[in-house]
Design a protein around this motif. Structure first.
Motif, PDB file in Angstrom:
ATOM      1  N   LYS A 157      52.909  74.408  21.356  1.00 57.74           N
ATOM      2  CA  LYS A 157      53.998  74.544  22.325  1.00 57.74           C
ATOM      3  C   LYS A 157      54.529  73.174  22.716  1.00 57.74           C
ATOM      4  O   LYS A 157      55.741  72.966  22.807  1.00 57.74           O
ATOM      5  N   MET A 174      56.616  71.939  19.951  1.00 52.35           N
ATOM      6  CA  MET A 174      57.880  72.680  19.943  1.00 52.35           C
ATOM      7  C   MET A 174      58.831  72.132  21.004  1.00 52.35           C
ATOM      8  O   MET A 174      60.007  71.869  20.728  1.00 52.35           O
ATOM      9  N   GLN A 228      62.486  70.442  20.504  1.00 56.77           N
ATOM     10  CA  GLN A 228      63.659  71.009  21.166  1.00 56.77           C
ATOM     11  C   GLN A 228      64.395  69.936  21.980  1.00 56.77           C
ATOM     12  O   GLN A 228      65.625  69.842  21.929  1.00 56.77           O
ATOM     13  N   ARG A 257      61.153  75.546  15.548  1.00 57.44           N
ATOM     14  CA  ARG A 257      60.874  76.943  15.148  1.00 57.44           C
ATOM     15  C   ARG A 257      59.531  77.040  14.422  1.00 57.44           C
ATOM     16  O   ARG A 257      58.773  77.998  14.627  1.00 57.44           O
ATOM     17  N   ARG A 291      56.727  76.914  16.895  1.00 59.03           N
ATOM     18  CA  ARG A 291      56.630  78.212  17.585  1.00 59.03           C
ATOM     19  C   ARG A 291      55.845  79.200  16.727  1.00 59.03           C
ATOM     20  O   ARG A 291      54.994  79.939  17.223  1.00 59.03           O
ATOM     21  N   GLU A 292      56.131  79.221  15.427  1.00 62.05           N
ATOM     22  CA  GLU A 292      55.394  80.097  14.512  1.00 62.05           C
ATOM     23  C   GLU A 292      53.913  79.738  14.483  1.00 62.05           C
ATOM     24  O   GLU A 292      53.059  80.632  14.486  1.00 62.05           O
ATOM     25  N   LYS A 296      52.266  81.030  17.535  1.00 56.10           N
ATOM     26  CA  LYS A 296      52.096  82.479  17.474  1.00 56.10           C
ATOM     27  C   LYS A 296      50.871  82.850  16.648  1.00 56.10           C
ATOM     28  O   LYS A 296      50.123  83.767  17.007  1.00 56.10           O
ATOM     29  N   ASP A 334      55.797  85.461  24.420  1.00 61.70           N
ATOM     30  CA  ASP A 334      57.154  84.976  24.710  1.00 61.70           C
ATOM     31  C   ASP A 334      57.231  84.335  26.091  1.00 61.70           C
ATOM     32  O   ASP A 334      57.909  83.320  26.272  1.00 61.70           O
ATOM     33  N   ILE A 342      55.356  80.883  25.775  1.00 67.02           N
ATOM     34  CA  ILE A 342      56.038  79.879  24.942  1.00 67.02           C
ATOM     35  C   ILE A 342      57.374  79.459  25.548  1.00 67.02           C
ATOM     36  O   ILE A 342      57.830  78.332  25.349  1.00 67.02           O
ATOM     37  N   ASP A 343      58.006  80.348  26.326  1.00 64.96           N
ATOM     38  CA  ASP A 343      59.300  80.032  26.920  1.00 64.96           C
ATOM     39  C   ASP A 343      59.186  79.392  28.306  1.00 64.96           C
ATOM     40  O   ASP A 343      60.201  79.033  28.904  1.00 64.96           O
TER      41      ASP A 343
END
Length: 89
Positions: A19, A22, A26, A46, A49-50, A53, A68, A71-72
């Protein structure tokens, strides 16, 4: 020998590390002016993020929010990744 707690802690740290990466990508994408650089950093974000997951799906605990939501969430302000980006900027 690893026990269940060690594995769970390793998975949580792995999800958080992905994270952080990521979020780094970003934020770096937002700093770019070159379209190809933006696309590259967005692709890297991306992918991280994978990765997160994959680790998240292996975690058997019930003390994390849904993926979600986790991660968000806002970036970890103490992240070494973000500290490095701040210094670079």
């Amino acid at each position: 020998m690893l026990n269940d707690v060690d594995v769970k802690n390793a998975l949580i740290r792995s999800v958080q590390t992905e994270k952080n990466a990521m979020n780094f990508y970003q934020l770096a994408a937002k700093q770019m002016k070159n379209a190809d650089a933006i696309k590259t950093f967005e692709l890297l974000a991306r992918e991280e993020r994978e990765h997160a997951k994959h680790f998240f799906d292996q975690y058997t605990g019930n003390d994390l929010p849904p993926f979600d939501e986790f991660i968000d969430a806002a970036p970890d302000s103490s992240s070494e990744w973000l500290s490095a980006l701040d210094k670079a900027l």
